[in-house]
Design a protein around this motif. Sequence first.
Motif, PDB file in Angstrom:
ATOM      1  N   VAL A  95      46.056  25.134  40.908  1.00  0.00           N
ATOM      2  CA  VAL A  95      44.987  24.402  41.587  1.00  0.00           C
ATOM      3  C   VAL A  95      44.666  25.010  42.949  1.00  0.00           C
ATOM      4  CG1 VAL A  95      45.524  22.253  40.422  1.00  0.00           C
ATOM      5  CG2 VAL A  95      46.649  22.765  42.573  1.00  0.00           C
ATOM      6  N   SER A  96      45.210  26.160  43.213  1.00  0.00           N
ATOM      7  CA  SER A  96      44.938  26.787  44.502  1.00  0.00           C
ATOM      8  C   SER A  96      43.587  27.471  44.532  1.00  0.00           C
ATOM      9  CB  SER A  96      46.037  27.821  44.814  1.00  0.00           C
ATOM     10  OG  SER A  96      45.953  28.898  43.893  1.00  0.00           O
ATOM     11  N   GLY A  97      42.986  27.574  43.340  1.00  0.00           N
ATOM     12  CA  GLY A  97      41.697  28.244  43.275  1.00  0.00           C
ATOM     13  C   GLY A  97      41.824  29.679  42.836  1.00  0.00           C
ATOM     14  N   ASP A  98      43.057  30.198  42.735  1.00  0.00           N
ATOM     15  CA  ASP A  98      43.246  31.577  42.306  1.00  0.00           C
ATOM     16  C   ASP A  98      43.133  31.692  40.794  1.00  0.00           C
ATOM     17  OD1 ASP A  98      43.716  32.498  44.881  1.00  0.00           O
ATOM     18  OD2 ASP A  98      45.783  31.779  44.793  1.00  0.00           O
ATOM     19  N   PHE A  99      42.868  32.874  40.329  1.00  0.00           N
ATOM     20  CA  PHE A  99      42.770  33.156  38.906  1.00  0.00           C
ATOM     21  C   PHE A  99      44.125  32.894  38.252  1.00  0.00           C
ATOM     22  CE2 PHE A  99      43.348  36.544  35.661  1.00  0.00           C
ATOM     23  CZ  PHE A  99      42.581  35.928  34.691  1.00  0.00           C
ATOM     24  N   PRO A 100      44.201  32.043  37.215  1.00  0.00           N
ATOM     25  CA  PRO A 100      45.488  31.603  36.689  1.00  0.00           C
ATOM     26  C   PRO A 100      46.154  32.567  35.727  1.00  0.00           C
ATOM     27  CG  PRO A 100      43.709  30.501  35.511  1.00  0.00           C
ATOM     28  CD  PRO A 100      43.067  31.326  36.600  1.00  0.00           C
ATOM     29  N   PHE A 101      45.477  33.599  35.269  1.00  0.00           N
ATOM     30  CA  PHE A 101      46.092  34.524  34.330  1.00  0.00           C
ATOM     31  C   PHE A 101      46.285  35.881  34.991  1.00  0.00           C
ATOM     32  CE2 PHE A 101      45.592  31.695  30.913  1.00  0.00           C
ATOM     33  CZ  PHE A 101      44.348  31.119  31.025  1.00  0.00           C
ATOM     34  N   LEU A 103      49.319  46.983  20.743  1.00  0.00           N
ATOM     35  CA  LEU A 103      48.773  46.344  19.546  1.00  0.00           C
ATOM     36  C   LEU A 103      47.401  45.748  19.814  1.00  0.00           C
ATOM     37  CD1 LEU A 103      52.035  44.490  18.454  1.00  0.00           C
ATOM     38  CD2 LEU A 103      51.074  46.559  17.415  1.00  0.00           C
ATOM     39  N   ALA A 104      47.188  45.317  21.038  1.00  0.00           N
ATOM     40  CA  ALA A 104      45.894  44.750  21.449  1.00  0.00           C
ATOM     41  C   ALA A 104      45.907  44.652  22.961  1.00  0.00           C
ATOM     42  CB  ALA A 104      45.677  43.373  20.820  1.00  0.00           C
ATOM     43  N   TYR A 105      44.724  44.622  23.555  1.00  0.00           N
ATOM     44  CA  TYR A 105      44.600  44.492  25.010  1.00  0.00           C
ATOM     45  C   TYR A 105      43.858  43.195  25.308  1.00  0.00           C
ATOM     46  CZ  TYR A 105      46.195  49.290  25.029  1.00  0.00           C
ATOM     47  OH  TYR A 105      46.941  50.418  24.845  1.00  0.00           O
ATOM     48  N   CYS A 106      44.629  42.227  25.720  1.00  0.00           N
ATOM     49  CA  CYS A 106      44.104  40.861  25.843  1.00  0.00           C
ATOM     50  C   CYS A 106      43.799  40.453  27.274  1.00  0.00           C
ATOM     51  CB  CYS A 106      45.106  39.860  25.254  1.00  0.00           C
ATOM     52  SG  CYS A 106      45.590  40.205  23.554  1.00  0.00           S
ATOM     53  N   HIS A 107      44.394  41.112  28.253  1.00  0.00           N
ATOM     54  CA  HIS A 107      44.294  40.602  29.617  1.00  0.00           C
ATOM     55  C   HIS A 107      42.883  40.688  30.175  1.00  0.00           C
ATOM     56  CE1 HIS A 107      48.675  41.112  29.206  1.00  0.00           C
ATOM     57  NE2 HIS A 107      48.716  40.079  30.036  1.00  0.00           N
ATOM     58  N   THR A 108      42.159  41.706  29.807  1.00  0.00           N
ATOM     59  CA  THR A 108      40.765  41.798  30.251  1.00  0.00           C
ATOM     60  C   THR A 108      39.962  40.628  29.704  1.00  0.00           C
ATOM     61  OG1 THR A 108      40.892  44.212  30.308  1.00  0.00           O
ATOM     62  CG2 THR A 108      38.695  43.212  30.243  1.00  0.00           C
ATOM     63  N   ILE A 109      40.217  40.289  28.457  1.00  0.00           N
ATOM     64  CA  ILE A 109      39.522  39.152  27.834  1.00  0.00           C
ATOM     65  C   ILE A 109      39.935  37.852  28.511  1.00  0.00           C
ATOM     66  CG2 ILE A 109      39.209  37.874  25.682  1.00  0.00           C
ATOM     67  CD1 ILE A 109      39.769  40.487  24.183  1.00  0.00           C
ATOM     68  N   LEU A 110      41.213  37.693  28.803  1.00  0.00           N
ATOM     69  CA  LEU A 110      41.677  36.478  29.466  1.00  0.00           C
ATOM     70  C   LEU A 110      41.022  36.312  30.833  1.00  0.00           C
ATOM     71  CD1 LEU A 110      45.512  36.512  28.636  1.00  0.00           C
ATOM     72  CD2 LEU A 110      43.741  35.099  27.586  1.00  0.00           C
ATOM     73  N   GLU A 111      40.937  37.397  31.574  1.00  0.00           N
ATOM     74  CA  GLU A 111      40.324  37.323  32.906  1.00  0.00           C
ATOM     75  C   GLU A 111      38.832  37.005  32.811  1.00  0.00           C
ATOM     76  OE1 GLU A 111      41.256  40.958  34.855  1.00  0.00           O
ATOM     77  OE2 GLU A 111      43.422  40.569  34.911  1.00  0.00           O
ATOM     78  N   ARG A 112      38.154  37.639  31.845  1.00  0.00           N
ATOM     79  CA  ARG A 112      36.728  37.358  31.674  1.00  0.00           C
ATOM     80  C   ARG A 112      36.505  35.899  31.262  1.00  0.00           C
ATOM     81  NH1 ARG A 112      35.645  40.949  28.099  1.00  0.00           N
ATOM     82  NH2 ARG A 112      35.613  39.601  26.251  1.00  0.00           N
ATOM     83  N   ASN A 113      37.360  35.393  30.379  1.00  0.00           N
ATOM     84  CA  ASN A 113      37.239  33.993  29.965  1.00  0.00           C
ATOM     85  C   ASN A 113      37.461  33.052  31.135  1.00  0.00           C
ATOM     86  OD1 ASN A 113      36.808  34.781  27.330  1.00  0.00           O
ATOM     87  ND2 ASN A 113      38.941  34.462  26.685  1.00  0.00           N
ATOM     88  N   ALA A 114      38.425  33.395  31.981  1.00  0.00           N
ATOM     89  CA  ALA A 114      38.728  32.518  33.111  1.00  0.00           C
ATOM     90  C   ALA A 114      37.587  32.475  34.111  1.00  0.00           C
ATOM     91  CB  ALA A 114      40.014  32.981  33.794  1.00  0.00           C
ATOM     92  N   ARG A 115      36.940  33.629  34.343  1.00  0.00           N
ATOM     93  CA  ARG A 115      35.806  33.642  35.281  1.00  0.00           C
ATOM     94  C   ARG A 115      34.619  32.881  34.708  1.00  0.00           C
ATOM     95  NH1 ARG A 115      37.559  39.088  35.988  1.00  0.00           N
ATOM     96  NH2 ARG A 115      36.044  39.780  34.421  1.00  0.00           N
ATOM     97  N   ARG A 116      34.442  32.988  33.380  1.00  0.00           N
ATOM     98  CA  ARG A 116      33.293  32.358  32.744  1.00  0.00           C
ATOM     99  C   ARG A 116      33.455  30.841  32.651  1.00  0.00           C
ATOM    100  NH1 ARG A 116      32.210  34.749  27.021  1.00  0.00           N
ATOM    101  NH2 ARG A 116      31.912  36.584  28.350  1.00  0.00           N
TER     102      ARG A 116
END
Length: 598
Positions: A582-588, A476-489
């Motif tokens: 809080v480990s510094g890893d990407f949370p999504f 229906l939609a592909y959100c994970h790429t957006i989530l990862e980009r938002n998290a890095r930004r």
Amino acid sequence: MSAITEKHRVSSPLKAQSPPNGNGAPTRNKVRFAELSIESALQEVLDNNRLALYEELLEKLREDDPTDESFEQLFIEAKHAVPLMKSYFGLLVEQLLSSRWLNRSEDAQESYKQFVVELSIVQKNFCTMSISKLIKLFIPEKALQSKYSSDDAQRKELERQMGSLHDLIIRLKNVIPMIFDVVLTQLRKNFPYYKRPTCEVIGYLRNVLRMTDYASIYCDELLDIVFFHLLQLDVNAPRNVIEETEYPDEEMMFEMTEIGNDENGDAMKHPVAETLDQFMEIVFNYIEQTVQVDGQGDRLFKIILNQFETHILPAHNSDHGQFVMFYICSFKLSYAEHFISSLWKNVNNMNKPPSERQTSVGYIASMLARAKFVPLSYLKSMLLEMSHWVHNYIQRCDSMHYNQSLKAHLVFFSVCQAIFYVVAFRANHLTSSSKNLAFLQSLQLSSIVTCQLNPLRVCLPTVATAFAGITRAYQLAYCHTILERNARRKLATVYKNSTQMPEECLETFFPFDPYMLKKSGKRIEPFYLQYQAHEIEEEVVGEASVSNGKGRKRFESVSEDVDDFIPESKRHKHPNKQGVDVSGDFPFSYGISPGFHS
């Protein structure tokens, strides 16, 4: 013999207590009460400005505990003396009104009632005092608290006394209709403080609701008093405090069936929560009894909706009061539809403050997700309505330069999150057939998540990841790429307490999160939808804890406010009790099963 006794040869209940002296005269500073009446004492003050008899009368009333027969005669006499009871005889009037009368015989009670009615008609300046004394009796004596006594006789006696009390108020209302304004004022003034013993608050509440039977024209005002004090209890028994008090071992028991089967019984350990629980139970019972009367349900719904908008909707820290609205909506589908429709009107009303519009969105989303009595067809129609609103908003923004801040588009982001939340929470129903999947495709969810305003960047992480998992599984939609980009930004900001939170995240409010009160919670349970994990989540939930290749495990992004999508067996907290990694890893990451409050 004195002129007074010659004029008033009245048989009085105020008998002499000391014998005469050797000369046959009364002792010093005493009067022969057998020859004294209330009327003669007042007349002596009015005619001769002499206070001796009046003061002796006051002293006698304070000290004496007459029999029922003497009590009856006393108030018959007091009724005849009412025309003389000017404002400067306030001490006497107060003493008479303060007499214990509810525990006396019917004839004695009747004489007291007639006196009060006569006093209120003839001497209107004492109306407030009379009503105040009566309203204070709404808090029954502890010995007669039926809730805490197994003695049927005591319960019947309490009912008899309260029935007599309300009978007097009805008489006053009938002869002086405007006196009910005084009644309402005194009801507000004398409502017990929320920290008072539960029996006092509940006893008072029962009597306030009882008044709606014979003063139905004032039902809105009476329920206004009820809702105001319900909110006072609610905000002073927050969810986190109840959890800490009821489950000190930090076991999070969200299922209402588990809460209801507490081996310690139904009593809440937190005293204010216990009062709130009984308060809610009485209100629920009142609603159930009222809606069963022909023609009363619709009127009561309108009144409660008005009280909800006045008291509950503007309050951002209530946890249980709003379930009064949830409960009454369960009786008729039209109530739920009208409630949700009124909230949607708030959302579209540009004259409303953004915070109220955002809160209205939260109520809509929570109601659609949690209410079993809301049919899937209506849920789909609301999702369609909200998606049309969002798409129109996006089109308007695409044609102009705009500020992308959360504050500038608060309502838009709230509606987007509501759509994501409902789709994720009700995924089992919304993906159960090809027809329902076709409906989800018609919402054009991909256009929403990929628009320039990027609503996923401000959504609660648990909502975003739950929605992302469902929409990816059904294309229906592909959100994970957006989530990862938002998290890095948007890197986390370090605060003084060393916790890391996103720079900009939408405040989340799901008002129909699980009901924590034990007794009244049994009323909600049959209509309340607990979260059921979608099979897609069950398959991938384990991926959340798989090593990230650096020897460290990722923790689920768990919000303290919303953690329902995580199955009970797989729910855990971050070691630092925070909702982000809080480990510094990407949370999504795909496969993390976000949780909403169960």
